[in-house]
Write a protein that holds these residues in place. Structure first.
Motif: not given
Length: 429
Positions: A201-221, A230-237
């Motif tokens: 899943l880390i490889i999948r989300t890392g590739w998604q973050v690298r290619r994503e241009k318009r994230p579907a959602a954003f996360w803030s603490p 982006s939500l994908a970067l939050w899931f990756h981390q």
């Protein structure tokens, strides 16, 4: 002096040059009607304001008339540029490229949204699908030829006298210390599965973050709503944190139970034995080994590199790229620039991908049932033929693949948004 009489008095070659010059002047003045009128009258170019003159009453045909320079219609004093009769053989200059790069966003969106004409060739990058398939076929033939050459060369080396003597002196593995444990405990099986699960899943989300241009959602603490990822970067981390926690437990248990002696080299003989194992793999006469007792030296070096080299590099570079890294630490940032982290993080991911492909292929090709029993069912014996027909490990491995596939499908905003809201605020488009 007016331009028109000069053009009429030129020779054939001079007429073409004058027409080109007049067209260039017309194109330059197209964005400024006042300048175009001033040039036609033979006077000096005005400073951006049209000369005073009679104004047509509103609503009259003269008021509604669009100047030729603004409408794009060539005027009588500026002949139209002749169409090219041969294909373009040069690229536009740097100015043209920079102008295209800074073109309006609306025009780019319209061009991207325009569907291709029916029957038009859709290119993949700079190549058509037929060209891509042809190139892939040619590269495949060359790859097979290269593999054949490597196999023949390895067999030749092991068949001659010095090769046989080297193989007898270094069979591919060396004895472990007497205190080294035998067998793989159940905790190591669980850690191996979790490592595979998180890494996929880390490889999948890392590739998604690298290619994503318009994230579907954003996360803030909740503590800092201005920081938004982006939500994908939050899931990756988040996966990175779980993967690191599993790795810490794995390394601690390795040294507590003595299992470290199985993957950490304890003799310099590991290097010639690793070369011997590599030659045996390349010759397709693979070394006989029993991972329940001892790994061959090439395996040992690979497992050591993935655990104590690649994983720390991925962690250190990932921390530098994440929001955990202090942004205002100028001295620290100079010592460890973010560009270095980017150059390390992505190649490390590619190394993990290559390792996984080779590792899974060899596990399945060198006695799948026996190896899967070692890795997933904690079942094995000093006899390498034991558990070579037991399907227990295979069934557990198949179940783990189902879990991984389900997690891969579920990793989408509909599932991730409710989970992410437990740890912060989520805004969707």
């Amino acid at each position: 002096m007016p331009v028109r009489p000069i053009l009429e008095s030129e020779s054939a070659f001079g007429a073409e040059a004058g027409a080109a010059e007049a067209m260039t002047t017309s194109e330059r003045d197209a964005g400024n009607p006042a300048m175009s009128r001033g040039s036609d009258q033979g006077g000096a170019a005005p400073t951006g304001r049209a000369p005073a003159g009679p104004t047509a009453p509103p609503g009259s045909p003269q008021a509604n008339r669009i100047p030729a320079a603004q409408s794009g219609i060539p005027s009588a004093s500026a002949p139209a540029r002749p169409a090219l009769t041969v294909p373009r053989t040069v690229w536009p200059g740097a100015a043209a490229r920079s102008h295209a790069a800074t073109a309006g966003v609306a025009g780019q969106k319209r061009a991207a949204a325009t569907p291709p004409r029916p029957g038009a060739r859709v290119a993949l990058g700079d190549y058509s699908p037929v060209q891509v398939l042809g190139s892939t076929a040619v590269l495949g033939v060359f790859a097979l030829a290269l593999v054949g050459i490597v196999v023949l060369l390895a067999r030749f080396v092991l068949a001659i006298g010095p090769g046989r003597e080297f193989l007898a002196a270094f069979p591919g593995e060396y004895p472990l210390p007497a205190s080294a444990p035998v067998g793989l405990p159940a905790w190591l099986n669980w850690s191996h599965f979790l490592n595979s699960f998180f890494l996929l899943l880390i490889i999948r989300t890392g590739w998604q973050v690298r290619r994503e241009k318009r994230p579907a959602a954003f996360w803030s603490p909740r503590s800092n709503k201005k920081r938004r990822i982006s939500l994908a970067l939050w899931f990756h981390q988040a996966l990175d944190i779980l993967w690191i926690a599993n790795g810490v437990v794995f390394v601690v248990l390795l040294f507590v139970t003595g299992q470290w002696m199985r993957i950490v080299p304890t003799s310099w003989d590991v290097f010639p034995n690793a070369l011997s194992a590599a030659l045996q793999y390349a010759s397709l006469d693979w070394p006989t080994e029993n991972g329940w007792v001892n790994y061959n030296s090439l395996q040992q070096l690979s497992y050591f590199a993935i655990t104590f080299v690649a994983a720390p590099l991925a962690i250190v570079s990932g921390v530098r790229l994440s929001g955990v890294w202090p942004k205002n630490a100028e001295k620290l940032n100079r010592l460890y620039p973010v560009e270095w982290a980017r150059k390390v993080h992505f190649p490390t991911m590619l190394f993990f991908v290559a390792f996984i492909i080779v590792h899974v292929a060899l596990v399945l090709a060198t006695g799948a049932l026996r190896n899967l029993n070692h890795m997933y069912a904690a079942r094995g014996s000093v006899d390498p033929e034991a558990f070579s027909s037991d399907p227990t490990g295979l069934l557990i491995f198949a179940a783990s693949l189902v879990v991984m596939a389900a997690a891969w499908v579920a990793a989408r905003p509909a599932v991730l948004v409710p989970i992410a809201r437990l740890f912060g605020e989520v805004k969707q488009r």
